[in-house]
Enzyme design. Structure first.
Site, PDB file in Angstrom:
ATOM      1  N   ASP A  69      -0.186   5.226   0.840  1.00  0.00           N
ATOM      2  CA  ASP A  69      -0.449   6.218   1.888  1.00  0.00           C
ATOM      3  C   ASP A  69      -0.582   5.534   3.252  1.00  0.00           C
ATOM      4  OD1 ASP A  69      -0.660   8.617   0.238  1.00  0.00           O
ATOM      5  OD2 ASP A  69      -2.488   7.702  -0.563  1.00  0.00           O
TER       6      ASP A  69
ATOM      7  N   ASP B  84       0.872  -1.160   0.000  1.00  0.00           N
ATOM      8  CA  ASP B  84       0.000   0.000   0.000  1.00  0.00           C
ATOM      9  C   ASP B  84       0.921   1.225   0.000  1.00  0.00           C
ATOM     10  OD1 ASP B  84      -2.366   1.679   0.562  1.00  0.00           O
ATOM     11  OD2 ASP B  84      -1.438   1.868   2.540  1.00  0.00           O
TER      12      ASP B  84
END
Length: 227
Positions: A13, A11
């Protein structure tokens, strides 16, 4: 015997980069532009990882679709303006991230990828500003998939790389990442430095507290050391 290919998906953010200040600022600007009350910081960070239209719908479920669309557009414009102004400073890599990425990237049997709620434009700009354009062989973004925790991003990454689910991991900071990993039948590694607290990462196989714990955790999963 040749080692099987492994896939490590990140991922972005809250996992690779600390973009919370930029996200909160852009969301604040978007709501203020249409004269709506700005959600509090905790509410904004709780939806990080979801595709933007889904995230906005969760923040203002009572607003009509037209207003939700205006908020989406306003957020995109504000975030893009911030990125142009701040560059890498707006979304710095978390401590230790670069060293671990470089180490994994140098391991022949390990492929790196991204599965993010960011747009293609946003991801490409982020990777460029950090000099990571050549690192990730598969990049799954919100433009082309249902929002997390739907497993589409991981399924596509597996298909693109030819890696089996048992030889793949998803690394993320939110419950959406871990539920996506579970749905795709890959290992989920939660990170404790992101935007969801540890209690929300129950679907993770393991939660790590710093980037330097990642190589050892992968070795545990795969029964080999990545030196």
């Amino acid at each position: 015997m040749t080692a099987p290919l492994r896939l490590v998906l990140f991922d972005v953010d809250g996992t690779l980069v600390d973009s919370q200040a930029s996200i909160v600022s852009a969301m604040t600007a978007s709501f203020q532009a249409v004269s709506l009350p700005v959600p509090d910081r905790a509410a904004i960070l709780s939806i990080v990882g979801l595709s933007l239209p889904v995230a906005i719908a969760r923040l203002v479920p009572d607003q009509p679709p037209r207003m939700q669309a205006r908020l989406v557009d306003g957020y995109k414009q504000a975030y893009h303006a911030q990125r142009l102004q701040q560059g890498a400073a707006g979304s710095p890599l978390f401590p230790g991230a670069r060293d671990v990425i470089d180490r994994l990237h140098a391991t022949p049997e390990i492929l790196l990828g991204v599965a993010t709620g960011k747009s293609q434009r946003g991801l490409d700009a982020l990777l460029e500003v950090h000099g990571l354009e050549q690192v990730f062989v598969t990049r799954q973004v919100a433009d082309h998939h249902p929002s997390k925790p739907h497993p589409s991003m991981i399924a596509t990454a597996l298909s693109e790389t030819g890696v089996a689910p048992g030889d793949a991991v998803m690394i993320g900071d939110t419950s959406f990442d871990m539920e996506m990993a579970q749905a795709a039948r890959v290992h989920g590694i939660g990170v404790a430095w992101g935007y969801h607290d540890r209690a929300r990462l129950a679907a993770a196989r393991k939660v790590i507290d710093s980037f330097d714990q990642l190589p050892g955790t992968l070795a545990e999963f795969w029964g080999q050391e990545h030196e």
